[in-house]
Design an enzyme around this catalytic site. Sequence first.
Site, PDB file in Angstrom:
ATOM      1  CB  CYS A   1      -1.048   0.115   1.339  1.00 38.91           C
ATOM      2  SG  CYS A   1      -1.776   1.606   0.712  1.00 38.91           S
TER       3      CYS A   1
ATOM      4  CE  LYS B   1      -7.853  -1.034   4.370  1.00 32.64           C
ATOM      5  NZ  LYS B   1      -6.717  -1.094   4.097  1.00 32.64           N
TER       6      LYS B   1
ATOM      7  NE  ARG C   1      -6.683   5.070   4.971  1.00 31.21           N
ATOM      8  CZ  ARG C   1      -6.004   5.929   5.068  1.00 31.21           C
ATOM      9  NH1 ARG C   1      -5.238   6.603   3.695  1.00 31.21           N
ATOM     10  NH2 ARG C   1      -3.739   5.497   5.820  1.00 31.21           N
TER      11      ARG C   1
ATOM     12  CE  LYS D   1      -7.269  -3.406   7.804  1.00 30.34           C
ATOM     13  NZ  LYS D   1      -5.963  -2.869   7.025  1.00 30.34           N
TER      14      LYS D   1
HETATM   15  C1  PBG Z   1      -3.145   0.354   4.992  1.00 30.79           C
HETATM   16  C2  PBG Z   1      -3.579  -0.386   6.112  1.00 30.79           C
HETATM   17  C3  PBG Z   1      -3.834  -0.188   6.777  1.00 30.79           C
HETATM   18  C4  PBG Z   1      -4.162  -1.173   7.878  1.00 30.79           C
HETATM   19  C5  PBG Z   1      -3.102  -2.201   7.232  1.00 30.79           C
HETATM   20  N1  PBG Z   1      -3.198  -1.468   6.234  1.00 30.79           N
HETATM   21  C6  PBG Z   1      -4.756   0.939   7.319  1.00 30.79           C
HETATM   22  C7  PBG Z   1      -5.854   1.624   6.708  1.00 30.79           C
HETATM   23  O1  PBG Z   1      -6.020   1.719   5.473  1.00 30.79           O
HETATM   24  O2  PBG Z   1      -5.567   3.524   6.981  1.00 30.79           O
HETATM   25  C8  PBG Z   1      -4.781  -1.579   8.979  1.00 30.79           C
HETATM   26  C9  PBG Z   1      -4.643  -2.360  10.308  1.00 30.79           C
HETATM   27  C10 PBG Z   1      -5.162  -2.093  11.415  1.00 30.79           C
HETATM   28  O3  PBG Z   1      -6.198  -1.575  11.979  1.00 30.79           O
HETATM   29  O4  PBG Z   1      -4.862  -2.624  12.390  1.00 30.79           O
HETATM   30  N2  PBG Z   1      -4.011   0.595   3.510  1.00 30.79           N
END
Ligand code: PBG
Length: 322
Positions: free
Chosen positions: A120, A195, A217, A248
């Site tokens: 990412c 997600k 986001r 997630k």
């Molecule tokens: C990156 C990402 C995020 C998480 C995992 N990869 C944060 C987001 O999307 O802002 C969150 C993981 C967690 O909260 O434990 N995009």
Amino acid sequence: MPFPVQRLRRLRKTPQLRKFIQETKLSIDHFVMPYFVCPGKKIKLPIESMPGNFRLSIDELVTAAQQTYSLGIPAILLFGLPAKKDEKASSAYADDGIVQQAVRAIKSAVPELIVITDVCLCEYTSHGHCGILKDRQVDNDTTLAILAQTALSHANAGADIVAPSDMMDGRVAAIRKILDEHNYSDIPILAYSAKFASAFYAPFREAVDSAPQFGDRKSYQLNSANAREALREIALDIEEGADIVMVKPALAYLDIITRAKQTFNIPIAAYNVSGEFSLVKAAAEKGWIDESQVVLEILTSIKRAGADIIISYWANEVAKLI
Ligand code: PBG
């Protein structure tokens, strides 16, 4: 005939009988422990909102990875805190980037440990969004090329599995294509497919300093109210070549895990995210709950819902409980 012939308490009478008919059992074989790696040496900086978790320099990370492996946990998930962030996320795909260096060090110290890398851009962009901006919007197709480069650099470093978490359209296909073109047709993709735009990520964003500098986001992550759209995302990622799909966060989305399990014939991962972890830690610190009991109940619920693989900040602790 119901009661008095039917008495479900008969099989709950003793610990032996209860164990005998237990339907769901956690196994350490299916856990993934996340780690945060930062530049420097001998650094072990506590993440305040996630007690027991640290930003680790590579030397410390290698020690931690060894411990995780010796607990019997098969896999770790790596997140990087780069030395510098910029508009183009150039540290994300640098050959000597923080994650790339960390992967090399871990794979040489503990070759059997499965190293999964988060793909990412939000940890690497100065603005904190998961892609490249055009007119203050995340531009999907420009971002795909950078994500693909990032995944390739992780594979070059020796990552066993790459895990795109950006939620751009078409990223699984873009990553599959670049990997295949470079002789990495055997590297699996674990896609963060469903997600959701969630407030449960707050402690993580503090840990890696990745909160978006403006906006949110919601133009790329899923609306938490949408289950059918989540299933569509999963279906598309499978078509594009995902080997494992993820839901997630986990707890507020157990229904999505169950529906994914019923709908698709592919391993399902669930991410028990930072906020889910921190809520329990905070209550436990106040003495309001029994942490071990609550953790086992939570993780069992994620497995019962249908998760084959669980990513959790409790992985190391759970290894000692089960
Ligand atoms: C990156 C990402 C995020 C998480 C995992 N990869 C944060 C987001 O999307 O802002 C969150 C993981 C967690 O909260 O434990 N995009």
